[in-house]
Scaffold this active site. Structure first.
Site, PDB file in Angstrom:
ATOM      1  N   GLU A 245       0.870  -1.441  -0.191  1.00  0.00           N
ATOM      2  CA  GLU A 245       0.166  -0.363   0.138  1.00  0.00           C
ATOM      3  C   GLU A 245       0.772   1.240   0.139  1.00  0.00           C
ATOM      4  O   GLU A 245       1.549   1.136   1.084  1.00  0.00           O
ATOM      5  CB  GLU A 245      -0.701  -0.351   1.544  1.00  0.00           C
ATOM      6  CG  GLU A 245      -2.162  -0.702   1.542  1.00  0.00           C
ATOM      7  CD  GLU A 245      -2.730  -1.185   0.679  1.00  0.00           C
ATOM      8  OE1 GLU A 245      -3.393  -0.119  -0.183  1.00  0.00           O
ATOM      9  OE2 GLU A 245      -3.549  -1.964  -0.154  1.00  0.00           O
ATOM     10  N   CYS A 279      -2.179   9.417   2.363  1.00  0.00           N
ATOM     11  CA  CYS A 279      -2.357   9.012   1.397  1.00  0.00           C
ATOM     12  C   CYS A 279      -3.119   8.989  -0.342  1.00  0.00           C
ATOM     13  O   CYS A 279      -2.937   8.808  -1.259  1.00  0.00           O
ATOM     14  CB  CYS A 279      -1.217   7.633   1.069  1.00  0.00           C
ATOM     15  SG  CYS A 279      -3.637   6.480   1.716  1.00  0.00           S
TER      16      CYS A 279
END
Ligand code: NAP
Length: 470
Positions: A245, A279
């Site tokens: 991720e 993110c």
């Protein structure tokens, strides 16, 4: 606090100081783990795996529900730890603590849905007397490596499904924010999780990452963090499953038929949530020329209202960046972009770890602030003439986690959904919208595989085929 290895909360003389990034006050210390601690954690996890795979699913479910209950009963304490060791404001931290309760609760729910199916062996001539099925079994020891920006919930996203699926865990939280992870470990132990299943080694990546990544006892590395570290892990990991991720510089498209008030409000929040250290934070906004002027005016006005300061004050909108070094990096990128011709609309200044919410226009495509992940409170506005142009520019980078489009037209929405190269498209919302049960992950350099409990559980278990020859 102490780290968790096997059946012990482990102390060490060598300690890492955890400091509040706003005022540098000492919050706590944690042991500086080394390679021997990592080896001990793997040894314990081997035992932990035997224990967890033997636990009936209803017991794993009870432990997970009980853990969620403990976090829920101590939510404010969890929120204060998140906000003291990291960048989040107390209001942002409360939201993270409440999402962590969701993540662990969903892990309990999904534990009962780890299912297989029967296989029609008689679909092949000669196999008429065969009967069988597949079921999913846990893969073993999951090595979980997590970042600083969601120090509790991103840990829960790995530990919750790993335990639900019957695995053991060796976890390394970010060095700057290890306390939330240790507190979560305490909640699991209090909830009755047998020792050895969860092991938490605190320590700097420079000292322990290789031992964590290369140990053949780890069957999967579940990593959340930057692309650079992700690439390093992939090179060293050997034969293991990999979940990545990674970062992004998320694009938002605002069309001429959008609700501008909504687009401004949600995009400002998406750009500056957690000081842009997010993110899926909004970094690039492509605005149709017909509404560009009005959007820019409203966006800059709204940005100027953000109150920057001490993250534990109730009325602070944006706290400090995680370290002065990171704030200085963003300052450097902002200076470079200005020299390259970008036009600063507001912000741009730094004081210690505090960085003003910053808005640019006319950002050159070659500037780092356009093509790299800034991971700070900086957002770029671009004027575009068509949806096609916006999509092409949105896709012109190496990343692809989330994208967003503000429009009232179904045609526009579906075109963006189909053509944006990302792992998720938000329609009339910021790129940073997420709930914890949805599949989450990116394309290109934003990652490999998906989290979101059900999807992480698929990665952390494997199908085993059973066939009876009758
Ligand atoms: P980072 O520097 O990559 O660190 C993340 C974790 O990896 C930390 O525990 C770090 O340990 C460890 N690490 C660093 N270098 C390593 C290496 N070579 N091998 C193994 N482990 C290593 O990232 P960060 O600054 O904490 O977090 C920011 C990044 O995470 C951003 O790029 C952001 O987009 C990404 N992120 C992605 C998601 C997602 O779900 N896609 C969510 C949140 C954040 P130390 O702390 O000891 O250095």
């Amino acid at each position: 606090m102490k780290m968790l290895i096997g059946e012990n909360w482990v102390e060490k003389d060598d300690r890492i100081e955890v400091r509040n990034p706003y005022n540098d006050e000492l919050v706590d210390t944690v042991p500086a783990g080394d390679e021997d601690d990592v080896k001990a954690a793997f040894q314990a996890a081997e035992e932990g795996f035997k224990i967890n795979r033997g636990l009936p699913v209803h017991q794993r479910i009870s432990i997970l529900y009980k853990t969620a209950e403990i976090i829920s009963n101590n939510q404010e304490e969890f929120a204060r730890i998140i906000a003291s060791e990291g960048s989040k404001t107390i209001r942002e931290a409360r939201k993270e603590a409440s999402r962590c309760i969701d993540t662990i609760t969903i892990s309990a729910e999904e534990a009962r849905r780890v299912v297989g199916e029967t296989i029609p062996f008689d679909s092949r001539e000669g196999s008429e007397n065969r009967l069988g099925y597949y079921y999913r079994f846990p893969i073993g020891i999951i090595v979980a490596i997590t970042p600083f920006n969601d120090p509790l919930n991103l840990v829960a996203h790995k530990v919750g499904p790993a335990i639900a699926g019957g695995n053991a865990v060796v976890l390394k939280p970010a060095t700057v924010t290890p306390l939330s992870a240790l507190k979560l470990g305490e909640a699991f132990i209090k909830a009755g999780l047998p020792w050895n299943i969860l092991n938490i080694v605190t320590g700097r990546a420079s000292r322990i990452a290789d031992a964590l990544v290369t140990d053949p006892r780890g069957r999967m590395i579940s990593f959340t963090g930057g692309t650079e570290a992700g690439l390093d892990i992939v090179k060293k990991a050997g034969l293991k499953k990999i979940g990545m991720e990674l970062g992004s510089n998320s694009p938002v498209i605002v069309m001429d038929d959008a609700d501008l008030d909504q687009a401004v409000e949600l995009s400002v929040s998406g750009a500056f949530w957690a000081v842009g250290q997010n993110c899926i934070g909004v970094q690039r906004i492509y605005i149709h020329e017909a509404v560009y002027g009005e959007f820019e005016k409203q966006f800059v006005e709204r940005t100027k209202k953000m109150k920057v300061g001490f993250q534990l004050d109730e009325d602070t909108d944006m706290g400090p960046m995680i370290t002065e070094q990171e704030a200085a990096r963003v300052e450097k990128w902002v200076g470079e972009a200005s020299q390259e011709g970008a036009e600063l609309l507001t912000g741009g200044k730094r004081k210690g770890t505090l960085f003003e919410p910053t808005v640019f226009k006319n950002m050159p495509e070659s500037s780092k602030l356009n093509c790299e992940e800034v991971f700070g409170p900086v957002v770029n506005l671009y004027k575009v003439s068509t949806l096609e142009e916006a999509i092409e520019k949105a896709n012109s980078v190496d990343y692809g986690l989330h994208g967003a489009v503000f429009t009232r037209s179904l045609d526009n929405a579906f075109k963006a959904i189909k053509e944006l190269d990302v792992g998720g498209v938000m329609v009339n919302d910021s790129t940073d919208y997420r709930i914890d049960m949805m599949p989450f992950g990116g394309v290109k350099w934003s990652g490999l595989g998906r989290e979101g409990i059900k999807f992480a559980l698929l990665e952390m278990t494997e199908p085993k085929v059973v066939c009876f020859n009758l």
